[in-house]
Structures are given as C-alpha cells and as structure tokens.
Design an enzyme around this catalytic site. Structure first.
Site, PDB file in Angstrom:
ATOM      1  CG  ASP A 156      18.847 -47.188  73.061  1.00 28.27           C
ATOM      2  OD1 ASP A 156      19.061 -46.120  73.640  1.00 28.27           O
ATOM      3  OD2 ASP A 156      17.712 -47.605  72.817  1.00 28.27           O
ATOM      4  CB  CYS A 266      16.602 -29.775  71.706  1.00 26.40           C
ATOM      5  SG  CYS A 266      16.452 -31.540  72.000  1.00 26.40           S
ATOM      6  CB  CYS A 270      22.732 -28.093  67.932  1.00 22.49           C
ATOM      7  SG  CYS A 270      24.381 -27.956  68.639  1.00 22.49           S
TER       8      CYS A 270
HETATM    9  C1  B12 Z   1      16.494 -42.880  78.560  1.00 22.81           C
HETATM   10  C2  B12 Z   1      16.825 -42.369  77.179  1.00 22.81           C
HETATM   11  C3  B12 Z   1      15.961 -41.421  76.628  1.00 22.81           C
HETATM   12  C4  B12 Z   1      14.845 -40.752  77.424  1.00 22.81           C
HETATM   13  C5  B12 Z   1      15.517 -39.724  78.377  1.00 22.81           C
HETATM   14  C6  B12 Z   1      16.517 -38.815  77.641  1.00 22.81           C
HETATM   15  C7  B12 Z   1      17.672 -38.337  78.492  1.00 22.81           C
HETATM   16  N1  B12 Z   1      18.213 -37.204  78.110  1.00 22.81           N
HETATM   17  O1  B12 Z   1      18.038 -38.991  79.437  1.00 22.81           O
HETATM   18  C8  B12 Z   1      13.964 -40.151  76.310  1.00 22.81           C
HETATM   19  C9  B12 Z   1      12.868 -41.119  75.932  1.00 22.81           C
HETATM   20  C10 B12 Z   1      13.316 -38.809  76.633  1.00 22.81           C
HETATM   21  C11 B12 Z   1      14.966 -40.073  75.177  1.00 22.81           C
HETATM   22  C12 B12 Z   1      14.837 -39.184  74.116  1.00 22.81           C
HETATM   23  C13 B12 Z   1      15.751 -39.065  73.097  1.00 22.81           C
HETATM   24  N2  B12 Z   1      16.788 -39.890  72.855  1.00 22.81           N
HETATM   25 CO1  B12 Z   1      17.353 -41.226  74.039  1.00 22.81          CO
HETATM   26  N3  B12 Z   1      18.207 -42.512  75.267  1.00 22.81           N
HETATM   27  C14 B12 Z   1      17.956 -42.843  76.481  1.00 22.81           C
HETATM   28  C15 B12 Z   1      19.008 -43.848  76.986  1.00 22.81           C
HETATM   29  C16 B12 Z   1      18.428 -45.254  76.880  1.00 22.81           C
HETATM   30  C17 B12 Z   1      19.518 -43.607  78.410  1.00 22.81           C
HETATM   31  C18 B12 Z   1      19.921 -42.150  78.695  1.00 22.81           C
HETATM   32  C19 B12 Z   1      20.116 -41.918  80.162  1.00 22.81           C
HETATM   33  O2  B12 Z   1      20.902 -42.581  80.806  1.00 22.81           O
HETATM   34  N4  B12 Z   1      19.361 -40.976  80.714  1.00 22.81           N
HETATM   35  C20 B12 Z   1      19.425 -40.623  82.118  1.00 22.81           C
HETATM   36  C21 B12 Z   1      19.988 -39.227  82.249  1.00 22.81           C
HETATM   37  C22 B12 Z   1      20.169 -38.798  83.710  1.00 22.81           C
HETATM   38  O3  B12 Z   1      21.256 -39.261  81.719  1.00 22.81           O
HETATM   39  P1  B12 Z   1      21.863 -38.111  80.819  1.00 22.81           P
HETATM   40  O4  B12 Z   1      20.936 -37.610  79.809  1.00 22.81           O
HETATM   41  O5  B12 Z   1      23.146 -38.644  80.380  1.00 22.81           O
HETATM   42  O6  B12 Z   1      21.985 -36.984  81.946  1.00 22.81           O
HETATM   43  C23 B12 Z   1      23.173 -36.295  82.143  1.00 22.81           C
HETATM   44  C24 B12 Z   1      23.001 -34.835  82.191  1.00 22.81           C
HETATM   45  O7  B12 Z   1      21.733 -34.557  82.737  1.00 22.81           O
HETATM   46  C25 B12 Z   1      24.181 -34.458  83.054  1.00 22.81           C
HETATM   47  N5  B12 Z   1      23.928 -33.445  84.058  1.00 22.81           N
HETATM   48  C26 B12 Z   1      22.986 -33.415  84.990  1.00 22.81           C
HETATM   49  N6  B12 Z   1      23.115 -32.291  85.709  1.00 22.81           N
HETATM   50  C27 B12 Z   1      24.153 -31.615  85.222  1.00 22.81           C
HETATM   51  C28 B12 Z   1      24.693 -30.414  85.597  1.00 22.81           C
HETATM   52  C29 B12 Z   1      25.816 -29.958  84.907  1.00 22.81           C
HETATM   53  C30 B12 Z   1      26.405 -28.675  85.332  1.00 22.81           C
HETATM   54  C31 B12 Z   1      26.361 -30.710  83.831  1.00 22.81           C
HETATM   55  C32 B12 Z   1      27.543 -30.226  83.084  1.00 22.81           C
HETATM   56  C33 B12 Z   1      25.783 -31.927  83.455  1.00 22.81           C
HETATM   57  C34 B12 Z   1      24.685 -32.363  84.159  1.00 22.81           C
HETATM   58  O8  B12 Z   1      24.598 -35.597  83.798  1.00 22.81           O
HETATM   59  C35 B12 Z   1      23.736 -36.672  83.503  1.00 22.81           C
HETATM   60  C36 B12 Z   1      24.572 -37.905  83.439  1.00 22.81           C
HETATM   61  O9  B12 Z   1      25.551 -37.776  82.410  1.00 22.81           O
HETATM   62  C37 B12 Z   1      20.169 -43.602  75.955  1.00 22.81           C
HETATM   63  C38 B12 Z   1      21.011 -44.827  75.611  1.00 22.81           C
HETATM   64  C39 B12 Z   1      21.994 -45.139  76.699  1.00 22.81           C
HETATM   65  N7  B12 Z   1      22.061 -46.393  77.102  1.00 22.81           N
HETATM   66  O10 B12 Z   1      22.705 -44.253  77.169  1.00 22.81           O
HETATM   67  C40 B12 Z   1      19.409 -43.079  74.713  1.00 22.81           C
HETATM   68  C41 B12 Z   1      20.082 -41.982  73.906  1.00 22.81           C
HETATM   69  C42 B12 Z   1      20.573 -40.940  74.876  1.00 22.81           C
HETATM   70  N8  B12 Z   1      18.983 -41.401  73.143  1.00 22.81           N
HETATM   71  C43 B12 Z   1      19.334 -40.949  71.995  1.00 22.81           C
HETATM   72  C44 B12 Z   1      18.498 -40.183  71.126  1.00 22.81           C
HETATM   73  C45 B12 Z   1      18.957 -40.012  69.686  1.00 22.81           C
HETATM   74  C46 B12 Z   1      17.308 -39.618  71.607  1.00 22.81           C
HETATM   75  C47 B12 Z   1      16.408 -38.608  70.888  1.00 22.81           C
HETATM   76  C48 B12 Z   1      17.150 -37.585  70.059  1.00 22.81           C
HETATM   77  C49 B12 Z   1      15.385 -39.375  69.987  1.00 22.81           C
HETATM   78  C50 B12 Z   1      14.363 -38.502  69.281  1.00 22.81           C
HETATM   79  N9  B12 Z   1      14.693 -37.869  68.175  1.00 22.81           N
HETATM   80  O11 B12 Z   1      13.221 -38.417  69.710  1.00 22.81           O
HETATM   81  C51 B12 Z   1      15.665 -37.958  72.084  1.00 22.81           C
HETATM   82  C52 B12 Z   1      16.427 -36.720  72.611  1.00 22.81           C
HETATM   83  C53 B12 Z   1      15.758 -36.046  73.782  1.00 22.81           C
HETATM   84  C54 B12 Z   1      16.765 -35.285  74.641  1.00 22.81           C
HETATM   85  N10 B12 Z   1      16.791 -33.958  74.529  1.00 22.81           N
HETATM   86  O12 B12 Z   1      17.531 -35.900  75.371  1.00 22.81           O
HETATM   87  C55 B12 Z   1      20.789 -41.252  71.681  1.00 22.81           C
HETATM   88  C56 B12 Z   1      21.593 -39.959  71.797  1.00 22.81           C
HETATM   89  C57 B12 Z   1      22.790 -39.932  70.889  1.00 22.81           C
HETATM   90  C58 B12 Z   1      23.619 -38.708  71.170  1.00 22.81           C
HETATM   91  N11 B12 Z   1      24.295 -38.216  70.159  1.00 22.81           N
HETATM   92  O13 B12 Z   1      23.647 -38.220  72.273  1.00 22.81           O
HETATM   93  C59 B12 Z   1      21.129 -42.341  72.799  1.00 22.81           C
HETATM   94  C60 B12 Z   1      22.550 -42.277  73.342  1.00 22.81           C
HETATM   95  C61 B12 Z   1      20.864 -43.724  72.161  1.00 22.81           C
HETATM   96  C62 B12 Z   1      21.987 -44.187  71.235  1.00 22.81           C
HETATM   97  N12 B12 Z   1      22.536 -45.356  71.497  1.00 22.81           N
HETATM   98  O14 B12 Z   1      22.371 -43.547  70.288  1.00 22.81           O
HETATM   99  N13 B12 Z   1      16.017 -40.923  75.369  1.00 22.81           N
HETATM  100  S1  SF4 Z   2      25.608 -25.605  71.311  1.00 19.48           S
HETATM  101 FE1  SF4 Z   2      23.673 -24.599  71.824  1.00 19.48          FE
HETATM  102  S2  SF4 Z   2      22.054 -25.801  70.813  1.00 19.48           S
HETATM  103 FE2  SF4 Z   2      23.948 -27.053  70.828  1.00 19.48          FE
HETATM  104  S3  SF4 Z   2      23.722 -28.312  72.691  1.00 19.48           S
HETATM  105 FE3  SF4 Z   2      24.924 -26.496  73.259  1.00 19.48          FE
HETATM  106  S4  SF4 Z   2      23.415 -25.035  74.021  1.00 19.48           S
HETATM  107 FE4  SF4 Z   2      22.287 -26.622  72.902  1.00 19.48          FE
HETATM  108  S1  SF4 Z   3      12.993 -30.138  71.934  1.00 18.97           S
HETATM  109 FE1  SF4 Z   3      14.256 -31.829  72.772  1.00 18.97          FE
HETATM  110  S2  SF4 Z   3      13.722 -31.907  74.948  1.00 18.97           S
HETATM  111 FE2  SF4 Z   3      12.152 -30.667  73.960  1.00 18.97          FE
HETATM  112  S3  SF4 Z   3      10.508 -32.076  73.492  1.00 18.97           S
HETATM  113 FE3  SF4 Z   3      11.834 -32.046  71.682  1.00 18.97          FE
HETATM  114  S4  SF4 Z   3      13.336 -33.719  71.983  1.00 18.97           S
HETATM  115 FE4  SF4 Z   3      12.333 -33.331  73.970  1.00 18.97          FE
END
Ligand code: B12
Ligand code: SF4
Ligand code: SF4
Length: 395
Positions: A156, A266, A270
């Site tokens: 993380d 969210c 799923c």
């Molecule tokens: C910053 C962070 C957060 C932030 C930002 C979340 C986010 N989605 O980035 C906040 C505080 C909001 C957060 C919330 C949560 N988090 Co968090 N977080 C992180 C952290 C530290 C970094 C993630 C990151 O790099 N974000 C930056 C964005 C840009 O990266 P990304 O999400 O991967 O974005 C990708 C997509 O957007 C995609 N993309 C963009 N455009 C497009 C277009 C197309 C066409 C496609 C296909 C893809 C695509 O490409 C990007 C790069 O891969 C990771 C741990 C880690 N070191 O990875 C944990 C992590 C992601 N978190 C985790 C969890 C559990 C959560 C929560 C569920 C906690 C909760 N219950 O409240 C929520 C989920 C919210 C959500 N819907 O994402 C877990 C997820 C586990 C898993 N199975 O995925 C992680 C991996 C921690 C862990 N070690 O387990 N988190």
């Molecule tokens: S299967 Fe449906 S609910 Fe699950 S991550 Fe994909 S779009 Fe979201």
């Molecule tokens: S449904 Fe997912 S993206 Fe929306 S507020 Fe809750 S954790 Fe964040």
C-alpha cells in the site's frame, strides 16, 4: 485506503543458500506459490517490471487532472510509481500477492441503520498493512535464502501501482470502479508486492471481464467516476472520510449518509462477488464492536477511549478529531433527533474541526427556529472556519 510514500523494507541479508537454489526457475516459482499459500496468501501471480507502461501513462494523466486532491505523497516522485524500475533499478521480477478479506455479511445492509456508523469492511478488523507486511517479509526472506538475490516488499504505502501490477500478474483485472476484481474473490483482495532481483517465469495478464456492467458507476453516492476506469478521488467518500484532513465539503455531506470511515458501495455491488467467500484470516475479520457501532457511543469517545477502541485498527490512523468529524456528519444525516444532544455537547469540543461538524449536524436535526436561537448565541466562537459553519447553517 491509502498511505504516505513510506520507505522500502530492504531484506537483503547474508547469502543463505539452501537446497532451493538448485531448483529450476519454474520449480522455484511453484515452491514460492506453496510457501505463499501456507503463509495465508490467497492469490499469487508473477510479472515483469515493464508490464504496466500504459497504467503509468494513465497515472500521470490522473495527477495532471488533480484527481489526487491533497494526497501530495501520491504525486511525489511520480516516475517511481509509474515505472517499477525507477523505484529500484535492480528489479527483474514482481510477485504480486492477494489476501481475501471477503465480508461475512452484506456491507450495504448497515447503510439503512442510520443511527449506527458504517465502517468499511477493510477497517473492521486489524490493520492489513501490519498483517500482510509481516507475511511478505517471511516470504521474501525465503526467496532471498533460496536465491541469494535481493528482495524488497511493499504493501500500500510505497510508490507501487499495485492494481495494474496485479492485473499483469494475472490475479484479476482493474474494474470500472478502478479496483482489482478477481473471478474467485470478487472485489475483496488486499494486495502486496515483492520486487525481486531474480528472473522468474511470468504469468499471463488477466483480461477485463466488466463487459456492459455499470453497477459500480451507478451506485456511487457522490458521482466520483468521471468515466469508467477513472476515479476523481476528491469526490470519493473513502478520500473524504479518511484522507481529507479539513472540514468535509458541504456538497458531499448528505451523500455520505452514515459512512464514517471509507466506503464499500462500488465494491459490494459488483456481480463478481457472487463467487467470493468470507476471508479465512481471523485478524482481518470484523470485530463485533466495529460492525454497527452506535453513533451516540462513538460521539462520546475522547482521545484515550478512541485509541482503545481502535487498537491495531486502521481507523486509529486518522485520529480522534477527524473520526468524530465523520461521526457528526453521520449524526446530521441520521434523522434521529435523540442524537442532537450529542452534537450539542460537541459544540464545546477543543477541536474546531469537531465544533464545525457539530454545527452542521445540529442544523440538520433541530427545528429551524430552535437552531436559529442557538445560532444567535454563538458569538463567542474564536475559530474562523467554525464561524463560517454557523453562518452557512443559519442562512
Ligand atoms: C491512492 C489510493 C486510494 C485513493 C485513490 C483511489 C484510486 N482509485 O486511485 C482513495 C483514498 C480514494 C482510495 C480509496 C480506496 N482504496 Co485505496 N489505494 C490507494 C493506493 C495507495 C494508490 C492507488 C493509485 O495509484 N491511485 C492512482 C490512480 C491513477 O491509479 P489507479 O486507480 O490504478 O488508476 C488506473 C485507472 O484509472 C486506469 N485507467 C485510467 N484511465 C483509463 C482508461 C481505460 C480505458 C482503462 C482501461 C483504464 C484506465 O489506469 C490507472 C492506472 O492503472 C493503493 C495502494 C497502491 N500502492 O497501489 C490503495 C488501494 C488501491 N486501495 C485499496 C482499497 C481497498 C481502497 C478502498 C476500497 C477502501 C475503502 N473501502 O474505503 C477505496 C476504494 C475506492 C475506489 N473506488 O477506488 C486497495 C485495493 C485492492 C484491490 N482489490 O484493488 C489498494 C490496492 C491497497 C491494497 N494494498 O490493498 N485509495
Ligand atoms: S463488473 Fe460491474 S460492478 Fe464489477 S467492476 Fe466491472 S463494471 Fe464495476
Ligand atoms: S462508491 Fe466507490 S467511488 Fe463512490 S464514494 Fe464509495 S468508494 Fe468512492
């Protein structure tokens, strides 16, 4: 669930050569899988450091759009997060690991019990960072002893893009909610990584199985997804209740409902969760006291009581004042006039963050004229942000 860019645990030790050194790369990989499962990991996959260049580009785009809000640590040395080789030039293989933390009930049920707080599933047990890091270190030591090569472990908090790497390693795919979804475990996998200087055979990446589903996009209470696969963290309740240090912006307060730490909507909706089972790790299992805590009791926590209730829990990280701020938003949304007394008492709290949230909670629960009378007596408030809360609530 996010964390600051903490340091790297370097486990390189003396070259301990045991019989495993004679294993072929594929036998070594199979043996690592067995060790990982014995240590309590539920998923393992192997990839290479160059596997996520597209994700790196998306990440830089995300930073460019400001989607990370105040998480400045996410924007520090972005090249290291975007490319594992920039974090450590010696990495040749990446081992991604997952631990199932599937809940034993439906996390959405608590949302209807508005006098109780909803703590997200990941935070109802012990802190996964501690539980998983210990195991990663044991596994990494095993690999180091088997090969003599350097290893580093991450969970993380380091500059590692865990989700794209886990997808490249075949553990699951990044769904439209941006989290990793597994065909076996649904949305409920914690991730961790071992970077190794040993070259190991890699796995095939997992394909996207979201199809035409949009359930996670549709359920989000704060419309935090500007597009599928993209999250604006500044709108996400997880960010607002955990990462955000100041007052919660007014536009999101009602939508937060009774979510007092993180959000699971969210994830929980799923359809791939239908194959998920409750996690097997007792340390990560929900503590009874944190499944549906009464808001009235939480509002009474002082600092020592907060620390005691959340011993070893990730909730402890945000501190008592930020937590009580969240509880007061939930109290304001409870529709339960019996909770007004709790909010009124917190108008005298030492923390302006708490006092400001108490003002808003009362404005939601008290009859308008009674609130106006209370507001007219609020002249002695020394803090500017709390004065603004009074003005906003009275208008
Ligand atoms: C910053 C962070 C957060 C932030 C930002 C979340 C986010 N989605 O980035 C906040 C505080 C909001 C957060 C919330 C949560 N988090 Co968090 N977080 C992180 C952290 C530290 C970094 C993630 C990151 O790099 N974000 C930056 C964005 C840009 O990266 P990304 O999400 O991967 O974005 C990708 C997509 O957007 C995609 N993309 C963009 N455009 C497009 C277009 C197309 C066409 C496609 C296909 C893809 C695509 O490409 C990007 C790069 O891969 C990771 C741990 C880690 N070191 O990875 C944990 C992590 C992601 N978190 C985790 C969890 C559990 C959560 C929560 C569920 C906690 C909760 N219950 O409240 C929520 C989920 C919210 C959500 N819907 O994402 C877990 C997820 C586990 C898993 N199975 O995925 C992680 C991996 C921690 C862990 N070690 O387990 N988190
Ligand atoms: S299967 Fe449906 S609910 Fe699950 S991550 Fe994909 S779009 Fe979201
Ligand atoms: S449904 Fe997912 S993206 Fe929306 S507020 Fe809750 S954790 Fe964040």
């Amino acid at each position: 669930m996010a964390g600051g860019g903490a340091g790297v645990a370097d486990l390189c030790g003396p070259r301990l050569l045991n019989q495993a050194v004679r294993l072929s790369p594929s036998d070594l990989k199979a043996a690592l899988g067995r060790e990982a499962r014995a240590l309590g990991f539920d998923a393992i996959g192997f990839t290479t450091p160059d596997a996520t260049s597209e994700a790196g580009r998306y990440f830089l785009e995300f930073l460019g759009s400001g989607g990370h809000g105040d998480m400045d640590w996410l924007a520090t040395n972005p090249e290291r997060r975007a490319d594992p080789r920039a974090l450590w030039g010696g990495v040749r293989s990446i081992i991604m690991l997952g631990v199932n933390y599937g809940p034993d009930d439906n996390p959405l049920d608590i949302l209807a019990r508005r006098s109780h707080g909803a703590i997200s599933v990941y935070a109802q047990g012990d802190d996964y960072h501690d539980v998983i890091k210990k195991r990663l270190k044991i596994l990494a030591r095993w690999l180091n002893a088997a090969t003599g090569d350097e290893v580093k472990v991450f969970v993380d908090t380091a500059a590692v893009m865990e989700k794209p790497l886990a997808q490249a390693a075949g553990i699951g795919w990044q769904g439209k909610h941006t989290n990793l979804v597994s065909r076996e475990f649904g949305s409920w996998l914690f991730l961790g990584a071992i970077y190794s200087a040993t070259e190991l055979p890699c796995d095939d990446g997992e394909a996207d199985h979201c199809g035409s589903c949009n359930a996670c996009q549709d359920i989000c209470p704060t419309a935090a997804f500007p597009a599928p696969y993209k999250l604006d963290a500044r709108r996400c309740i997880s960010y607002l209740t955990i990462e955000n240090k100041g007052p919660i912006p007014h536009e999101f307060r009602k939508a937060i409902g009774n979510r007092i730490y993180g959000c699971d909507d969210c994830l929980a909706v799923c359809p791939w969760n239908k194959f998920a089972e409750a996690g097997r790790e007792q340390k990560l299992a929900a503590r009874d006291a944190l499944r549906a805590p009464a808001l009235a009791e939480l509002a009474r926590l002082d600092d020592p009581a907060f620390r005691t209730l959340f011993t070893k829990s990730p909730v402890k990280r945000i501190g008592r004042d930020r937590f009580i701020r969240n509880v007061l938003i939930a109290i304001g949304n409870s529709g339960d006039a019996n909770l007004a007394g709790e909010a009124q008492r917190l108008l005298d709290d030492a923390s302006p963050l708490v006092r400001g949230a108490a003002v808003w909670a009362l404005s939601q629960l008290m009859p308008r004229d009674a609130f106006a009378t209370l507001a007219s007596r609020s002249g002695g408030e020394p803090d500017l942000s709390v004065q603004q809360e009074w003005r906003a609530a009275a208008s």
